[in-house]
Design an enzyme around this catalytic site. Structure first.
Site, PDB file in Angstrom:
ATOM      1  N   HIS A   1       0.833  -1.204   0.000  1.00 26.98           N
ATOM      2  CA  HIS A   1       0.000   0.000   0.000  1.00 26.98           C
ATOM      3  C   HIS A   1       0.869   1.257   0.000  1.00 26.98           C
ATOM      4  O   HIS A   1       2.044   1.196   0.349  1.00 26.98           O
ATOM      5  CB  HIS A   1      -0.852   0.054   1.279  1.00 26.98           C
ATOM      6  CG  HIS A   1      -1.946  -0.948   1.353  1.00 26.98           C
ATOM      7  ND1 HIS A   1      -2.154  -1.741   2.478  1.00 26.98           N
ATOM      8  CD2 HIS A   1      -2.924  -1.279   0.474  1.00 26.98           C
ATOM      9  CE1 HIS A   1      -3.212  -2.508   2.271  1.00 26.98           C
ATOM     10  NE2 HIS A   1      -3.698  -2.259   1.069  1.00 26.98           N
TER      11      HIS A   1
ATOM     12  N   CYS B   1      -2.986   0.330  10.093  1.00 31.32           N
ATOM     13  CA  CYS B   1      -3.938  -0.672   9.581  1.00 31.32           C
ATOM     14  C   CYS B   1      -4.971  -1.105  10.613  1.00 31.32           C
ATOM     15  O   CYS B   1      -6.049  -1.569  10.257  1.00 31.32           O
ATOM     16  CB  CYS B   1      -3.202  -1.942   9.140  1.00 31.32           C
ATOM     17  SG  CYS B   1      -1.959  -1.707   7.890  1.00 31.32           S
TER      18      CYS B   1
END
Length: 282
Positions: free
Chosen positions: A170, A271
């Site tokens: 990401h 996250c």
């Protein structure tokens, strides 16, 4: 635009989720390292405890779901900014159902829900960097152009720019915000290239804090009443050289949080929570 920046990092609530036993063997990963489930749960409990007790956030804890091995990584299921929550369409098909309980939790917090229903769109929250002034969206294995366009439509007050993520899972695998106008960035060539693109696309000037380890650049920044600038970052046991860089942030309350197990399944600090700023009346 200064007004938009004024509340940057002022969070009141966090949504987190438990770790299912299935994480150890079935969670998606790019490395084959063995996950110690007990240790992963201990780490996660410590992370949640920092949010709840040390920082005083209202923590909404969702139950783990054994059929969703990656469900602890709640950031990918929603992007929240102001009173709006965009329920994403995660890039990995095995993770799509993670959004269901997230949607209900955010509804319960009285947020305006926008759902990404376009079957051509994918977006993981881990690819979304909100700077307080604008959004950068990583185009990665998990997030595509259509997903970025839907995000731009959901948050019309802010400019949205896309950044190619050529290595790593990401965009936030190698960067995060360290304060208003401060981007923490890894030192690898792909990370530095991505930063250069962000700087070129933006009308704003950002300071940067470069750390030697890319994943250590993933930190959780908050600006809280009575606490000021707060930064949750990696521990010296994990990344000693990067921690030395964080120690230069003299105006921040620095809180090292261990992430040694979840990183084995590509999980980073941001996250594991969705941070929300609510008015006190809910």
């Amino acid at each position: 635009m200064a007004g938009l920046m004024a509340g940057f990092g002022h969070y009141t609530h966090a949504v987190v989720r438990g770790i299912p036993a299935s994480l150890a063997k079935e969670a998606l990963r790019t490395s084959q390292a063995e996950v110690d489930l007990t240790r992963a749960r201990t780490e996660h409990e410590a992370y949640v405890e920092v949010l709840r007790t040390r920082l005083g956030l209202g923590v909404v804890e969702l139950p783990a779901d054994e059929s969703l091995p990656d469900c602890v990584f709640v950031e990918d299921a929603a992007v929240v900014c102001g009173e709006t929550a965009l329920i994403t369409r995660p890039g990995a098909e095995s993770r799509r159902r993670e959004t269901e309980v997230m949607k209900e939790a955010l509804k319960d917090l009285n947020l305006n829900i926008v759902e990404m229903t376009d079957e051509n769109a994918t977006l993981d929250g881990g690819d979304v960097l909100f700077t307080g002034r604008e959004f950068f969206v990583g185009l990665s294995k998990r997030t595509n152009q259509r997903g970025a366009e839907i995000l731009a439509d959901a948050f019309k007050d802010y400019a949205v720019s896309t950044v190619p993520v050529l290595e790593g899972l990401h965009l936030k695998s190698f960067c995060s915000m360290g304060g208003p106008g401060l981007i923490i960035i890894g030192s690898s060539e792909p990370a530095q290239k991505a930063l250069k693109i962000m700087q070129q696309m933006s009308d704003h000037r950002y300071d940067k804090l470069t750390v030697p380890d890319d994943i250590a650049a993933n930190c959780v920044y908050m600006n809280l009443p009575n606490k000021g600038h707060v930064l949750l970052h990696c521990t010296a046991e994990e990344f000693p050289e990067s921690v030395k860089v964080f120690e230069k942030l003299k105006d921040h309350m620095l809180i090292p949080v261990s992430n040694m197990e979840k990183v084995k399944v590509d999980g980073a600090l941001t996250c594991c929570s969705v941070l929300i700023s609510k008015n006190p009346n809910i």
